[in-house]
Design a protein around this motif. Structure first.
Motif, PDB file in Angstrom:
ATOM      1  N   LEU A 140      95.590  53.254  42.967  1.00  0.00           N
ATOM      2  CA  LEU A 140      94.662  53.354  41.844  1.00  0.00           C
ATOM      3  C   LEU A 140      95.286  54.146  40.701  1.00  0.00           C
ATOM      4  O   LEU A 140      95.182  53.760  39.524  1.00  0.00           O
ATOM      5  N   TRP A 141      95.971  55.233  41.019  1.00  0.00           N
ATOM      6  CA  TRP A 141      96.633  56.025  39.988  1.00  0.00           C
ATOM      7  C   TRP A 141      97.821  55.272  39.394  1.00  0.00           C
ATOM      8  O   TRP A 141      98.099  55.383  38.196  1.00  0.00           O
TER       9      TRP A 141
ATOM     10  N   PHE B  25      97.968  52.094  39.045  1.00  0.00           N
ATOM     11  CA  PHE B  25      97.396  51.103  38.133  1.00  0.00           C
ATOM     12  C   PHE B  25      97.170  51.719  36.755  1.00  0.00           C
ATOM     13  O   PHE B  25      97.507  51.123  35.727  1.00  0.00           O
ATOM     14  N   GLY B  26      96.617  52.926  36.715  1.00  0.00           N
ATOM     15  CA  GLY B  26      96.404  53.597  35.436  1.00  0.00           C
ATOM     16  C   GLY B  26      97.710  53.909  34.738  1.00  0.00           C
ATOM     17  O   GLY B  26      97.840  53.720  33.518  1.00  0.00           O
ATOM     18  N   LEU B  27      98.713  54.364  35.506  1.00  0.00           N
ATOM     19  CA  LEU B  27     100.014  54.664  34.920  1.00  0.00           C
ATOM     20  C   LEU B  27     100.679  53.414  34.375  1.00  0.00           C
ATOM     21  O   LEU B  27     101.260  53.428  33.271  1.00  0.00           O
TER      22      LEU B  27
ATOM     23  N   PHE C 100      99.197  50.721  33.334  1.00  0.00           N
ATOM     24  CA  PHE C 100      98.459  50.267  32.150  1.00  0.00           C
ATOM     25  C   PHE C 100      98.854  51.088  30.922  1.00  0.00           C
ATOM     26  O   PHE C 100      99.090  50.544  29.844  1.00  0.00           O
ATOM     27  N   VAL C 101      98.952  52.409  31.082  1.00  0.00           N
ATOM     28  CA  VAL C 101      99.319  53.276  29.970  1.00  0.00           C
ATOM     29  C   VAL C 101     100.761  53.035  29.530  1.00  0.00           C
ATOM     30  O   VAL C 101     101.083  53.069  28.324  1.00  0.00           O
TER      31      VAL C 101
END
Length: 328
Positions: free
Chosen positions: A193-194, A196-198, A200-201
């Motif tokens: 999940l983390w 995925f955020g990384l 995306f950023v």
């Protein structure tokens, strides 16, 4: 040349080859090796591949529908399983309806509460991470990777950690009970999940060609290791317990749900490659996480193990069906 041009043949060679290698390694090496490899992939490998592939994935369109479709498949599978357990008419069901047979010392129902728990879990959540994502990447490339990732992270992962734990806790014989915060904590502690955020950023962060190539190579290496891990885990499966129940479970999980929901996706504006991605994710065999829950809560582990083993073999025969029906 045929190997390079035919994505399905390439997928099968990779699936069979790497899983077979993992199977033999699992027979030769101690069981702890597959555990260590799975932990490495969970904490490091899979997050790396997510960052790499999400950078090149197409995030436009209605990918937010992917987790909704995932939850629809999870709930539909669980609903059909519940109906089969409670209203399926067969030899065991007729015995249950007969008070005389029910009081007989020879009576031993096939639908004990732990068996119901394993059956429900196996029909609800599939191996969309270690197996579904490699299949999607091999057949459709990284452009539509986000559909598979949203399905897995916000659908399967949440489903098994929230609904799966609740069902296992209710149906299991274990004294272990988790607070309602435990599943949520497991989700937010998931490195994927983390990552995925990384990922995306970092899409807006340019990388040099060598680093980008190294990142992509590492991501595909992780996919290969995931297939080897599946083979190592399959090498430990040696049961054909409750075969009729397993076949019923797989018919719901791998055939009925993908066919019905996949056909209905057209009416919600999802067609072409995104629809095929979702259908393939829905059609994955039961997740290995179902055996972990079965062990933790004393469910019917034999049923969970058998469903995974037969499901992985069945996948080789069902993929061409979905390619034929939904690849347009």
């Amino acid at each position: 040349m045929l190997y390079l041009e035919n994505p399905l043949l390439k997928l099968y060679l990779n699936l069979i080859g790497w899983v077979t290698l993992g199977f033999f390694l699992g027979r030769l090496l101690p069981r702890s090796y597959s555990t260590y490899l799975a932990k490495f992939l969970f904490f490091f490998g899979t997050p790396l591949s997510i960052v790499a592939f999400i950078r090149s994935a197409n995030l436009s369109g209605a990918i937010w529908k992917a987790p909704l479709i995932a939850w629809a498949a999870i709930l539909a599978g669980g609903g059909l399983a519940w109906i089969l357990i409670n209203f399926g008419v067969g030899e065991e069901r007729l015995k249950n309806l007969n008070p005389i047979a029910q009081n007989s010392p020879e009576h031993n129902t096939a639908w004990s509460l732990p068996t119901q728990g394993s059956f429900l879990l196996a029909t609800m959540v599939g191996n969309t991470g270690f197996l579904g994502i490699p299949v999607t990447l091999s057949l459709l490339g990284s452009e539509h990777f986000a559909w598979a990732l949203f399905y897995d992270l916000l659908g399967t992962t949440m489903g098994i950690n929230i609904l799966g734990v609740a069902i296992a806790s209710h149906c299991g014989k274990s004294d272990r009970r988790q607070s309602w915060l435990s599943p949520l904590r497991a989700i937010f502690q998931n490195p994927a999940l983390w990552a995925f955020g990384l990922g995306f950023v970092s899409r807006s962060l340019p990388l040099s060609a060598p680093i980008e190539e190294l990142l992509t190579t590492g991501a595909w290496t992780v996919i290969t290791l995931a297939l080897i891990t599946i083979g190592m885990q399959l090498s430990k499966l040696n049961s054909l317990h409750n075969l009729k129940q397993v076949l019923a479970c797989l018919a719901i999980k791998m055939l009925l749900i993908p066919l019905v929901i996949g056909t209905g996706l057209t009416f919600f504006g999802i067609a072409g490659a995104p629809r095929l991605v979702l259908v393939l994710q829905m059609a994955m065999p039961p997740a290995f996480g179902t055996t972990l829950l079965a062990e933790a809560f004393n469910l019917d582990r034999e049923l969970a193990v058998t469903a995974i083993g037969i499901g992985c073999v069945s996948l080789l025969f069902t993929i061409p069906i979905w390619m034929r029906l939904f690849n347009f």
